[in-house]
Scaffold this active site. Structure first.
Site, PDB file in Angstrom:
ATOM      1  N   HIS A 279      25.715  63.582   2.096  1.00  0.00           N
ATOM      2  CA  HIS A 279      24.833  64.601   1.343  1.00  0.00           C
ATOM      3  C   HIS A 279      24.844  64.073  -0.306  1.00  0.00           C
ATOM      4  CE1 HIS A 279      23.726  69.002   0.807  1.00  0.00           C
ATOM      5  NE2 HIS A 279      23.942  68.588  -0.413  1.00  0.00           N
TER       6      HIS A 279
ATOM      7  N   CYS B 282      19.153  69.924 -10.050  1.00  0.00           N
ATOM      8  CA  CYS B 282      20.627  70.031 -10.431  1.00  0.00           C
ATOM      9  C   CYS B 282      21.218  71.183 -11.401  1.00  0.00           C
ATOM     10  CB  CYS B 282      20.943  68.591 -10.856  1.00  0.00           C
ATOM     11  SG  CYS B 282      22.746  68.345 -11.440  1.00  0.00           S
TER      12      CYS B 282
ATOM     13  N   ASN C 218      19.136  67.126  -4.819  1.00  0.00           N
ATOM     14  CA  ASN C 218      19.138  66.735  -3.547  1.00  0.00           C
ATOM     15  C   ASN C 218      18.299  65.470  -3.346  1.00  0.00           C
ATOM     16  OD1 ASN C 218      20.904  68.460  -1.700  1.00  0.00           O
ATOM     17  ND2 ASN C 218      19.541  69.937  -2.816  1.00  0.00           N
TER      18      ASN C 218
END
Lengths: 299, 299
Positions: free
Chosen positions: A207, A240, A249
């Site tokens: 991730h 962010c 992401n």
């Protein structure tokens, strides 16, 4: 070096991507996003978060989202449930998979959920027990695996320790989050190698965030190690929280472009995915942070 | 897999990055940009292009730029000189290095410079001969090495053939350009392996674009093969002429962040470089396309 023949993408846009949006997003927009993502071939979509609307107002409609879904055959619709209360509410909606969220950084854990890492794991124990009884799978997230906004570098051994604890508690998969996107490829490999000594590689997911433009390179590096599950967010939704205006992401479109180029199967239609990214960013008035999305749209 | 211990960055922002800007940029701004880049530790800066202002009006002040430079010791200031006329003008400015620009795609060559690849090589012969006599080094660019906007896929053998021709004509280094940024890591490796069978690896450079978000991953992949020269553009200046609004040259800051993370020496100060990227994008009113630049600025 052995790439997996196929990769499962876990789309976190509807949850991780939207949760920090300041303006309300209509439930119908979220439902259409989830439906379009399924239509593009994504088989795992994190759709909501069962947390208090006091903490995450954008996810206040979790019940409406989870019960309003047009379920597609073969698609898993999961949600974040940090505690028993959230899990019970999710179970009432007929959830089949939930997730808990730990950290590899003590300071991050204290600042983010106001307890130590060990205490957070204790809190998850009843969630995992209850979920197990209900036949619901639990995914574990570990944040700050390649750096912490407060502590800086994080030891791979600490990531491995927390990951192993989540796995031994019953998480079927542990997703390793580069929460602030500071990782680079060799660091990502070393961290993964440390974790994979404790947990089988096929129980791990990457991730990664693209805050410093390294996410695709980091993913390539861990694909070389055998990672076969990747979390991402359509159009790079999310940003962010630790660097206003910066990327968060990694964009799902950019990940699929990479995987297509490596000849790795995903079952996902890149053009349909990119169209979804263009649609949702227009719908919520956000820039499209997928370079593939922007390039395909321009072409 | 053997990473180089150090990498030479060739900064192409002042030329490749600015050449397509529609509004005039003051020569003084270009000179300050070049000076700041040198101050950040960059040792090779492509500063101008000696082409007709009819074709590239933004580079019309090439003489003023090349003669107005505050030269730093140990820094090479080069320019593009596609023909003898351009070379003669560059020589009058005391140039020490020039570059010629070929293509691995026949259609791209015809559309871009109105001749076949073979004819373009013939045109470069007198440039290389004259430069050799003047003691000026010549760098060769090959465009479309990982895809062509007209032909699509390009055979690695074709890239190798054109690269070898430039090298045998006397280019001291051949820079391999993914002009439209469609490459992915394994394709980049295979292309490079084909070229490296014809030319030593230490005579090759990677010039990758980030249009599809793959440049950093592609660079990581060719660093694994031993590439030790990388072209990039501060703040990702330039964009992509083939996809309006999309990214072009990979951002120098993002490349240095990668190299720093891999422990590869560059001699470049990332913070000074990022400050330069923030300064020039504000000066010319462009978005900063370096994720590192944006993140550091936000932090």
């Amino acid at each position: 070096m052995s790439f997996p023949s196929s990769v499962r993408l876990v789309e976190v846009g509807p949850r991780d991507g939207l949760q920090n949006e300041p303006d309300p997003i209509a439930t119908s927009t979220k439902l259409e996003l989830i439906d379009r993502l399924g239509g593009a071939g994504i088989r795992h979509i994190e759709a909501a978060s069962f947390v208090s609307p006091k903490w995450v107002p954008q996810m206040a409609d979790h019940r409406e989202v989870m019960t309003g879904l047009s379920r597609r055959s073969g698609v898993t619709y999961s949600a974040l449930t940090p505690n028993l209360r959230g899990l019970e509410a999710a179970l009432e909606c007929g959830i089949e998979e939930v997730a808990v969220f730990g950290a590899a950084s003590e300071t991050f854990s204290r600042k983010n959920i106001n307890c130590s890492v060990a205490e957070s794991l204790e809190r998850f124990a009843p969630v995992l027990e209850r979920a197990g009884k209900a036949g619901v799978r639990v995914r574990g997230y570990v944040s700050c695996v390649l750096g912490c906004p407060y502590e800086g570098e994080i030891a791979p051994a600490k990531v491995a320790e927390v990951s192993r604890a989540l796995f031994e508690m019953g998480c079927y998969e542990v997703s390793l989050g580069d929460t602030i996107g500071t990782g680079t490829p060799l660091k990502a490999k070393r961290m993964l190698e440390a974790v994979a000594r404790e947990i089988p590689m096929d129980k791990l997911a990457a991730h990664f965030h693209d805050t410093y433009g390294q996410a695709i390179a980091n993913l390539y590096a861990v694909l070389e190690e055998g990672i076969a599950v990747i979390d991402s967010s359509v159009a790079g939704l999310g940003g962010c929280p630790y660097a206003k205006g910066a990327a968060g992401n990694v964009a799902s479109e950019d990940v699929i472009y990479l995987l297509d180029g490596l000849g790795i199967e995903t079952g996902i239609d890149l053009n349909a995915l990119a169209a979804t990214g263009n649609w949702i960013t227009q719908a919520i008035g956000r820039p499209n942070r997928s370079k593939v999305g922007v390039a395909l749209n321009a072409a």
